[in-house]
Motif scaffolding. Structure first.
Motif, PDB file in Angstrom:
ATOM      1  N   GLU A 227       0.828  -1.204   0.000  1.00 57.15           N
ATOM      2  CA  GLU A 227       0.000   0.000   0.000  1.00 57.15           C
ATOM      3  C   GLU A 227       0.875   1.273   0.000  1.00 57.15           C
ATOM      4  OE1 GLU A 227      -2.962   0.685  -0.596  1.00 57.15           O
ATOM      5  OE2 GLU A 227      -3.095   2.755   0.130  1.00 57.15           O
ATOM      6  N   LEU A 228       1.923   1.266   0.842  1.00 51.37           N
ATOM      7  CA  LEU A 228       2.837   2.421   0.874  1.00 51.37           C
ATOM      8  C   LEU A 228       3.528   2.617  -0.485  1.00 51.37           C
ATOM      9  CD1 LEU A 228       4.904   2.582   4.192  1.00 51.37           C
ATOM     10  CD2 LEU A 228       3.615   4.422   3.104  1.00 51.37           C
ATOM     11  N   ALA A 229       3.916   1.513  -1.085  1.00 50.83           N
ATOM     12  CA  ALA A 229       4.559   1.587  -2.406  1.00 50.83           C
ATOM     13  C   ALA A 229       3.603   2.221  -3.422  1.00 50.83           C
ATOM     14  CB  ALA A 229       4.964   0.185  -2.866  1.00 50.83           C
ATOM     15  N   ARG A 230       2.337   1.828  -3.337  1.00 53.18           N
ATOM     16  CA  ARG A 230       1.339   2.382  -4.255  1.00 53.18           C
ATOM     17  C   ARG A 230       1.190   3.900  -4.037  1.00 53.18           C
ATOM     18  NH1 ARG A 230      -3.557   3.978  -4.432  1.00 53.18           N
ATOM     19  NH2 ARG A 230      -3.900   3.719  -2.203  1.00 53.18           N
ATOM     20  N   GLN A 231       1.200   4.299  -2.758  1.00 63.85           N
ATOM     21  CA  GLN A 231       1.051   5.728  -2.448  1.00 63.85           C
ATOM     22  C   GLN A 231       2.280   6.541  -2.878  1.00 63.85           C
ATOM     23  OE1 GLN A 231       0.041   6.160   1.708  1.00 63.85           O
ATOM     24  NE2 GLN A 231      -1.663   4.733   1.546  1.00 63.85           N
ATOM     25  N   MET A 232       3.446   5.921  -2.833  1.00 62.84           N
ATOM     26  CA  MET A 232       4.668   6.654  -3.214  1.00 62.84           C
ATOM     27  C   MET A 232       4.875   6.686  -4.733  1.00 62.84           C
ATOM     28  SD  MET A 232       7.723   5.905  -0.470  1.00 62.84           S
ATOM     29  CE  MET A 232       7.389   4.258   0.106  1.00 62.84           C
ATOM     30  N   SER A 233       4.188   5.800  -5.451  1.00 66.55           N
ATOM     31  CA  SER A 233       4.484   5.637  -6.886  1.00 66.55           C
ATOM     32  C   SER A 233       4.354   6.933  -7.716  1.00 66.55           C
ATOM     33  CB  SER A 233       3.676   4.484  -7.491  1.00 66.55           C
ATOM     34  OG  SER A 233       2.348   4.848  -7.599  1.00 66.55           O
ATOM     35  N   PRO A 234       3.416   7.862  -7.414  1.00 64.19           N
ATOM     36  CA  PRO A 234       3.367   9.092  -8.225  1.00 64.19           C
ATOM     37  C   PRO A 234       4.662   9.897  -8.157  1.00 64.19           C
ATOM     38  CG  PRO A 234       1.402   8.895  -6.847  1.00 64.19           C
ATOM     39  CD  PRO A 234       2.340   7.819  -6.414  1.00 64.19           C
ATOM     40  N   TYR A 235       5.479   9.633  -7.115  1.00 65.89           N
ATOM     41  CA  TYR A 235       6.710  10.413  -6.942  1.00 65.89           C
ATOM     42  C   TYR A 235       7.940   9.629  -7.409  1.00 65.89           C
ATOM     43  CZ  TYR A 235       3.117  12.744  -4.400  1.00 65.89           C
ATOM     44  OH  TYR A 235       1.917  13.339  -4.094  1.00 65.89           O
ATOM     45  N   ASN A 236       7.682   8.532  -8.073  1.00 71.49           N
ATOM     46  CA  ASN A 236       8.695   7.786  -8.804  1.00 71.49           C
ATOM     47  C   ASN A 236       9.940   7.407  -7.991  1.00 71.49           C
ATOM     48  OD1 ASN A 236       9.782   6.548 -11.035  1.00 71.49           O
ATOM     49  ND2 ASN A 236      10.682   8.442 -11.857  1.00 71.49           N
ATOM     50  N   PRO A 237       9.771   6.591  -6.949  1.00 72.56           N
ATOM     51  CA  PRO A 237      10.961   6.165  -6.200  1.00 72.56           C
ATOM     52  C   PRO A 237      11.901   5.340  -7.080  1.00 72.56           C
ATOM     53  CG  PRO A 237       8.984   5.022  -5.395  1.00 72.56           C
ATOM     54  CD  PRO A 237       8.523   6.007  -6.419  1.00 72.56           C
ATOM     55  N   TRP A 238      13.194   5.489  -6.818  1.00 75.16           N
ATOM     56  CA  TRP A 238      14.210   4.719  -7.571  1.00 75.16           C
ATOM     57  C   TRP A 238      14.136   3.257  -7.143  1.00 75.16           C
ATOM     58  CZ3 TRP A 238      20.102   5.189  -6.240  1.00 75.16           C
ATOM     59  CH2 TRP A 238      20.860   4.442  -7.159  1.00 75.16           C
ATOM     60  N   PHE A 239      14.199   3.030  -5.813  1.00 75.07           N
ATOM     61  CA  PHE A 239      13.927   1.692  -5.270  1.00 75.07           C
ATOM     62  C   PHE A 239      13.433   1.832  -3.834  1.00 75.07           C
ATOM     63  CE2 PHE A 239      18.641   2.094  -4.643  1.00 75.07           C
ATOM     64  CZ  PHE A 239      18.716   1.983  -3.259  1.00 75.07           C
ATOM     65  N   LEU A 240      12.755   0.806  -3.376  1.00 78.29           N
ATOM     66  CA  LEU A 240      12.318   0.730  -1.985  1.00 78.29           C
ATOM     67  C   LEU A 240      13.132  -0.357  -1.301  1.00 78.29           C
ATOM     68  CD1 LEU A 240       8.427   0.939  -2.466  1.00 78.29           C
ATOM     69  CD2 LEU A 240      10.087   2.807  -2.176  1.00 78.29           C
ATOM     70  N   GLU A 241      13.713   0.007  -0.166  1.00 78.83           N
ATOM     71  CA  GLU A 241      14.661  -0.898   0.500  1.00 78.83           C
ATOM     72  C   GLU A 241      14.037  -1.535   1.737  1.00 78.83           C
ATOM     73  OE1 GLU A 241      18.632   0.677   0.919  1.00 78.83           O
ATOM     74  OE2 GLU A 241      18.738   0.067   3.000  1.00 78.83           O
ATOM     75  N   ALA A 242      14.316  -2.813   1.920  1.00 84.35           N
ATOM     76  CA  ALA A 242      13.962  -3.545   3.143  1.00 84.35           C
ATOM     77  C   ALA A 242      12.536  -3.250   3.605  1.00 84.35           C
ATOM     78  CB  ALA A 242      14.959  -3.207   4.249  1.00 84.35           C
TER      79      ALA A 242
END
Ligand code: MG
Length: 391
Positions: A227-242
């Motif tokens: 869910e957090l990844a979905r919320q951050m996706s508009p801001y185009n994270p390079w990668f999500l760690e751990a």
């Protein structure tokens, strides 16, 4: 005539700094009588005065090898493993047998279940020091003994923004951008307004092309992480760690396959067996070996396993004196799939304790040194902050 190991010494290095790691303590975070405190955001223990564990191995002919492992928490435990157990099996050995020695030491304690943790940290320090000696005896940088040099320089991303407010963290990130860096990682446990507010503000400050990644510090369930990844996706994270607990490989697989984001893990791994479990289960996209836990031997095995599975490698870099960082750069230079490397600025600030300029990172790139071994020699200043640990 072989030059054999004569002596193994263990030191705790004082790396005290003004501000604790990840910035000032937040409300409810208190230092206890032993100097430890717990970050509420990830329930992890840290120490007020940072420190590290350094190993010095000396050969009969006086060649000196330097190694390092995690000494942040309970450094006496790792020191005791080396002094009481491992050094007796290293003295008298040929440093060129470094991988064979590593595997023999690993085998000693398998039956008792010591296939990770402090035991393998101890092995990592010894392994780095033996590779350093092998390089010095050959007159070659370690990367040449590991198969050769793929990279003349390695892209660096800035690790953490240890300031107290989001505004200050954005200003710090901006200052790194002005110094030529194009990538930064923020830490979720100290992103006080949450991941989305943090990445949104950083994105607006740094622009569309800047690389921003988020260290989620194992603090979420797989459902929360997706869910957090979905919320951050508009801001185009390079990668999500751990994103989730390391023990939950199935959960990590879910996050890797359902979040739509690039998932990076590996800083807590010790061996290629840890990597296999996640890579075989398609539970990550980027691997982040940490030299302070793996040593050079396991770092290379993890890296080659990742390469064989077409995964990118972006090595982790934790708090330390710089010895294991130097080793990490040598090993990284010998792995084609290394795409970037964490830049731990504390190593380059007040604790830059080496006699040469082997560790250089400018304009967002590490330079790879040609000096023999891992390429760094502790200065007199660093040695004055080292305390010998004996049994
Ligand atoms: Mg991390």
């Amino acid at each position: 005539m072989k030059d054999l190991v004569e002596k193994v010494e263990v030191y705790i290095v004082d790396l005290s700094q003004d501000k604790p790691y990840l910035g000032s303590l937040r409300e409810g975070e208190k230092v206890n009588s032993a100097g430890y405190f717990v970050r509420k955001g990830n329930r992890t223990v840290y120490v007020k005065k940072n420190r590290s564990l350094v190993v010095r191995i000396l050969t009969k002919d006086g060649v000196e090898g330097w190694g390092e492992t995690y000494g942040i928490i309970a450094p006496q435990a790792t020191a005791a493993i080396i002094n009481d157990l491992l050094s007796g099996f290293v003295i008298g050995r040929d440093p060129f047998d470094v991988e064979a020695i590593h595997d023999e030491l690993y085998d000693l304690m398998r039956v008792r279940g010591y296939t990770g943790g402090f035991y393998l940290d101890a092995l990592a320090a010894i392994d780095i020091a033996l590779w350093d000696i092998a390089g010095k005896l050959s007159g070659l940088p370690v990367m040449k003994l590991l198969g050769g040099q793929y990279h003349q320089e390695i892209h660096a991303y800035v690790s953490g923004l240890p300031e107290d407010t989001l505004q200050e963290r954005c200003a710090l990130a901006k200052s790194w951008q002005e110094r030529g860096f194009n990538a930064v990682k923020f830490a979720l446990p100290v992103a006080d307004d949450g991941a989305v507010a943090e990445i949104k503000e950083l994105r607006e400050t740094l622009g569309e092309d800047f690389k921003i990644c988020c260290d989620m510090h194992w603090a979420h369930s797989s459902t929360e992480a997706i869910e957090l990844a979905r919320q951050m996706s508009p801001y185009n994270p390079w990668f999500l760690e751990a994103p989730i607990a390391t023990e939950d490989v199935n959960g990590l697989q879910n996050v890797a396959q359902q979040s739509g984001q690039t998932i990076a893990v590996g800083e807590e791994w010790r061996t290629v067996y840890d990597a296999r479990l996640r890579i075989d289960n398609k539970a990550c996209h980027v691997v982040q070996p940490e030299m302070g836990h793996t040593g050079i031997t396991q770092f290379m095995r993890i890296g080659r396993y990742a390469e064989a599975h077409n995964l990118d490698i972006i090595p982790h870099a934790t708090i330390g004196s710089g010895i294991f960082l130097a080793a990490s750069l040598q090993a990284s230079a010998a792995l084609k799939s290394v795409k970037s490397h964490e830049f731990q600025h504390s190593v380059f600030g007040p604790f830059r304790h080496f006699t040469n300029d082997a560790l250089t990172c400018e304009n967002g790139f590490y330079t790879i040194t040609d000096s023999p071994g891992i390429g760094v020699e502790p200065s007199d200043k660093m040695k004055s902050n080292m305390s010998l640990v004996t049994l």
